[in-house]
Design a protein around this motif. Structure first.
Motif, PDB file in Angstrom:
ATOM      1  N   ASN A  22       0.456  -1.481   0.203  1.00  0.00           N
ATOM      2  CA  ASN A  22       0.185  -0.049  -0.051  1.00  0.00           C
ATOM      3  C   ASN A  22       0.813   1.364   0.154  1.00  0.00           C
ATOM      4  OD1 ASN A  22      -1.477   2.427   0.978  1.00  0.00           O
ATOM      5  ND2 ASN A  22      -3.054   0.491   1.532  1.00  0.00           N
ATOM      6  N   ASN A  23       0.385   2.144  -0.962  1.00  0.00           N
ATOM      7  CA  ASN A  23       1.535   3.643  -1.467  1.00  0.00           C
ATOM      8  C   ASN A  23       1.040   4.732  -0.707  1.00  0.00           C
ATOM      9  OD1 ASN A  23       3.835   1.802  -1.844  1.00  0.00           O
ATOM     10  ND2 ASN A  23       2.913   1.685  -3.948  1.00  0.00           N
ATOM     11  N   TYR A  55      -7.626   3.940  10.035  1.00  0.00           N
ATOM     12  CA  TYR A  55      -9.359   4.874  10.587  1.00  0.00           C
ATOM     13  C   TYR A  55     -10.081   4.104   8.561  1.00  0.00           C
ATOM     14  CZ  TYR A  55     -13.063   8.171  11.027  1.00  0.00           C
ATOM     15  OH  TYR A  55     -14.652   8.496  10.813  1.00  0.00           O
ATOM     16  N   SER A  56      -9.416   4.452   8.215  1.00  0.00           N
ATOM     17  CA  SER A  56     -10.199   3.703   6.505  1.00  0.00           C
ATOM     18  C   SER A  56     -10.466   2.695   6.651  1.00  0.00           C
ATOM     19  CB  SER A  56      -9.773   5.230   5.339  1.00  0.00           C
ATOM     20  OG  SER A  56      -8.059   4.148   5.196  1.00  0.00           O
ATOM     21  N   PHE A  57      -8.727   1.841   7.125  1.00  0.00           N
ATOM     22  CA  PHE A  57      -8.910   0.469   6.480  1.00  0.00           C
ATOM     23  C   PHE A  57      -9.812  -0.026   7.704  1.00  0.00           C
ATOM     24  CE2 PHE A  57      -6.637  -3.576   8.344  1.00  0.00           C
ATOM     25  CZ  PHE A  57      -6.096  -4.247   6.209  1.00  0.00           C
ATOM     26  N   ARG A  77      -2.377   7.169  12.421  1.00  0.00           N
ATOM     27  CA  ARG A  77      -1.691   5.698  11.369  1.00  0.00           C
ATOM     28  C   ARG A  77      -2.005   5.596   9.951  1.00  0.00           C
ATOM     29  NH1 ARG A  77       3.175   3.393  13.773  1.00  0.00           N
ATOM     30  NH2 ARG A  77       4.153   2.665  12.381  1.00  0.00           N
ATOM     31  N   ALA A  78      -0.621   6.169   8.836  1.00  0.00           N
ATOM     32  CA  ALA A  78      -0.762   5.419   7.701  1.00  0.00           C
ATOM     33  C   ALA A  78      -0.304   4.600   7.175  1.00  0.00           C
ATOM     34  CB  ALA A  78      -0.049   6.430   6.886  1.00  0.00           C
ATOM     35  N   ILE A  79      -1.223   3.382   6.678  1.00  0.00           N
ATOM     36  CA  ILE A  79      -0.556   2.138   6.855  1.00  0.00           C
ATOM     37  C   ILE A  79      -0.037   1.841   6.210  1.00  0.00           C
ATOM     38  CG2 ILE A  79      -1.853  -0.141   5.143  1.00  0.00           C
ATOM     39  CD1 ILE A  79      -3.737   1.038   7.862  1.00  0.00           C
ATOM     40  N   PRO A  80       1.076   2.921   5.209  1.00  0.00           N
ATOM     41  CA  PRO A  80       2.039   2.280   3.927  1.00  0.00           C
ATOM     42  C   PRO A  80       3.155   2.960   4.848  1.00  0.00           C
ATOM     43  CG  PRO A  80       0.880   3.581   2.328  1.00  0.00           C
ATOM     44  CD  PRO A  80       0.225   3.553   3.525  1.00  0.00           C
TER      45      PRO A  80
END
Length: 704
Positions: free
Chosen positions: A87-88, A95-97, A315-318
């Motif tokens: 995932n980039n 939150y979105s995931f 927190r960002a998934i990438p």
């Protein structure tokens, strides 16, 4: 009713015509030495076959050359939970995931946020200062300036090389002469006033500057603009990546949302910005006694049980490691009430402390009550507890792929003489993520291991050292290789091979390069062809011309043999076997292949597509370049989990080789928790005591 999934005469990759039975609603562990064929059975055959079977019901069956078998029965839908993070998208967050907008909107309370405000990635809701990314780039003057150099020697790194560097250097000298700033004094000895002029001043008049560009002399009339002003104006350009660092956006505090829009918005008496920023473990504690939040708490509790309570929802998934994302997916499945599905999991034990094993095992047993679970594992705890075991062995590559009797695969634990260095790197004032004003001593010419639970700050400490020292950091994040990338190009040996064949045959080296004349004319030497399907996912199928073998078989030059080997032999023979066939004239090439073999990559061929490698294999591939070197470097080598994806026996061998090569570097730092790796370290730095805000402290430093 068929109570088993049956696969007959499987020949995928190196598998030797094996037939296996997977009992439904039970846990099956597939184990064996690294490279023996576990993933070929579990992921490339079993999982992919199940996916294709159900995809075919909707879109028709596609010929898949990746797996080979004679037949199968009992197929069910399948989910794979592996350790890769591709995932980039920087806007993809926990939150979105986790689909938090939907979970929150289902809560039966009057004072909930409107649904339009729960969709955080809408332009009207995101922070205007960081564009909803939660962090901003800034320039650190310490990174831009070599303070020991004089102005005459040009201490400003952005003006030392690249387009028009001589123009800016001569402009700076002209400005210094006008302002009476001494150019033969080291930068750090200049007055504060002179430094401020150099960094932030704008000249009132233009200077006439004569400079050399592309071999020709040119002249310009130009204003002087301070180094920091010039750097800020180029902030988004690629040339500034070495001098910028990301920091939390001071306006949204990392929450990514517009503070003005959400100023009065609360969820269960928690300010919505805090809801996004608090560690999940803390957020769960604040919500667990609130009525109506039971499902949300269950989701958060599942994440905490995976040892990920230190993360927050913004927190960002990438930014997650492959292992962190895997455990996040696992926790999501546990809360999904899914049933009747095959779930194939790659090494769920990785990055877990021993005390977490019983919790994870209990979750797996719950999952297997309504689903079929297949574990690809090296950990004896999970292998021995499984209802059914399949041992694929006995060795890697062509010597593997067999169904074997039960075997305990263990590290040798050969005694080693630990070093007691007296000279140390002394790092102070360490501030990064959950590390606050920490200090650490790292012995030189030794192997140091960073230990501690996930989220305790090991990677943060490593990143700080990388940013403040000359260091090479082999991380657990996958590199983003192009579809053209194969092992030969990744190891940078494709040109060595081409030059060797060109010299021996008298042909041009282009005749032996895949992206030039040697590659298949249909797929251009990639081996796969992309089929775009509009709104559906694109398909990548093996090239029908070369059958995925990359080369133009009709080209007679690629079949020419030199010292008994054609270029096809170089690319399609396993590295460990190829090494024994090489002529003595290819000494440097042999050194690279020998290093790859020592790092547990000997079962791979140079034609292997880099995108198909596991995260652990990619990490060791990156490491190969540095451990194959002949000369010493003054850099620190940092390796994040060097034994990831390896069985104990292979892990032991790989880390023994790293120890053997350690003197090539000023020191070596490993981030690990496995005992067979720690065994080879001289010194331990433990972080903790726990994760997130409860971690970030250096609690132990000792010689082993």
């Amino acid at each position: 009713m068929n109570n088993n999934i049956e696969l007959y005469q499987v020949r995928t990759h190196n598998l030797k015509n094996i037939s296996v039975s997977i009992p439904k609603n039970q846990i099956t562990a597939i184990y064996g030495r690294s490279g023996a064929g576990k993933s070929s059975l579990a992921f490339s055959t079993l999982h992919q076959l199940c996916v294709d079977e159900f995809e075919a019901m909707e879109n028709g069956f596609i010929d898949n050359e990746d797996y080979k078998l004679d037949g199968y029965t009992g197929i069910i839908p399948s989910i794979a939970i592996n350790q890769t993070n591709k995932n980039n998208n920087p806007r993809s967050t926990l939150y979105s995931f986790l689909n938090m907008a939907q979970i929150i909107s289902a809560i039966k309370q009057d004072n909930l946020l409107p649904y339009t405000l729960l969709k955080l990635n809408k332009p009207q809701n995101e922070c205007k200062h960081c564009s909803g990314l939660g962090e901003v780039a800034e320039i650190a003057d310490a990174d831009l300036i070599d303070e020991q150099k004089t102005l005459e020697e040009n201490p400003f790194k952005i003006w030392q090389k690249g387009y028009l560097s001589e123009l800016y250097y001569k402009l700076m000298i002209a400005f210094c002469e006008t302002e009476s700033i001494p150019i033969s004094t080291p930068y750090h000895l200049l007055s504060k006033m002179d430094k401020n002029k150099l960094l932030y001043a704008r000249s009132k008049e233009k200077f006439i500057v004569r400079f050399k560009h592309n071999g020709k002399y040119k002249q310009r009339r130009i204003y002087y603009q301070g180094v920091m002003l010039c750097a800020d104006s180029k902030l988004s350009s690629n040339s500034m990546t070495d001098f910028t660092q990301m920091r939390i956006c001071p306006h949204c505090l990392g929450s990514r949302i517009d503070q003005e829009v959400y100023r009065h918005q609360k969820l269960a008496n928690i300010n919505f910005v805090d809801f996004l920023r608090l560690p999940i473990s803390e957020l769960k504690n604040k919500l667990q006694h609130q009525t109506g939040f039971s499902y949300l708490c269950r989701v958060l509790d599942g994440i905490c049980e995976m040892g990920l309570g230190y993360l927050n929802l913004s927190r960002a998934i990438p930014s997650l490691s492959g292992g962190e994302l895997q455990k996040l997916k696992f926790s999501r499945i546990l809360n999904s009430e899914i049933s009747g599905v095959l779930i194939v999991i790659d090494e769920i034990s990785s990055q877990l402390s021993d005390e977490s094993y019983p919790i994870i095992w209990h979750k797996l047993k719950q999952l297997s009550e309504k689903n079929t679970v297949v574990l690809v594992e090296h950990n004896r705890y999970f292998i021995e507890k499984a209802d059914h075991q399949i041992h694929i062995g006995r060795f890697a590559g062509s010597q593997g792929g067999y169904l074997c009797e039960k075997e305990d695969i263990c590290a040798s634990h050969n005694p080693i003489e630990h070093r007691k260095a007296k000279d140390f790197f002394k790092f102070t004032g360490i501030n990064k993520h959950n590390l606050h004003n920490q200090s650490v001593n790292i012995p030189k010419k030794s192997i140091t291991v960073f230990t501690g639970v996930s989220g305790s700050g090991k990677s943060s400490l490593a990143k700080w050292i990388e940013a403040n020292q000359k260091a090479i950091y082999i991380t657990q994040k996958n590199s983003h290789f192009s579809s053209r990338s194969v092992l030969a190009s990744t190891l940078k040996v494709n040109k060595i091979i081409a030059e060797y064949f060109a010299k021996q045959t008298g042909s041009h080296e282009d005749e032996f390069l895949l992206h030039k004349n040697a590659g298949c004319k249909v797929c251009q030497g990639i081996g796969v062809i992309k089929y775009e399907r509009g709104f559906d996912k694109d398909l990548y199928l093996n090239c029908h011309q070369c059958n995925g073998n990359l080369f133009d078989e009709k080209n007679p030059i690629i079949h020419q043999k030199v010292d008994g080997l054609s270029i096809l032999d170089f690319y399609q023979t396993e590295i460990s076997e190829l090494l024994s066939l090489l002529p003595k004239s290819l000494k440097n090439f042999a050194q690279i292949l020998a290093t790859a073999t020592e790092l547990g990559l000997g079962h791979l061929a140079l034609a292997r597509k880099t995108q198909t490698l596991s995260g652990g294999e990619i990490r060791r591939l990156k490491l190969c370049e540095h451990l194959a070197r002949q000369k010493e470097t003054k850099k620190i080598l940092i390796i994040d989990e060097p034994a990831a994806g390896l069985d104990s026996e292979t892990a032991d061998r790989v880390v023994a080789f790293i120890r053997k090569q350690a003197d090539l570097f000023s020191t070596v730092i490993l981030i690990e928790h496995r005992s067979e790796v720690i065994h080879y370290a001289d010194y331990e730095v433990r972080l903790g005591p726990s994760a997130g805000i409860e971690g970030g402290n250096i609690i132990l430093q000792r010689f082993l």
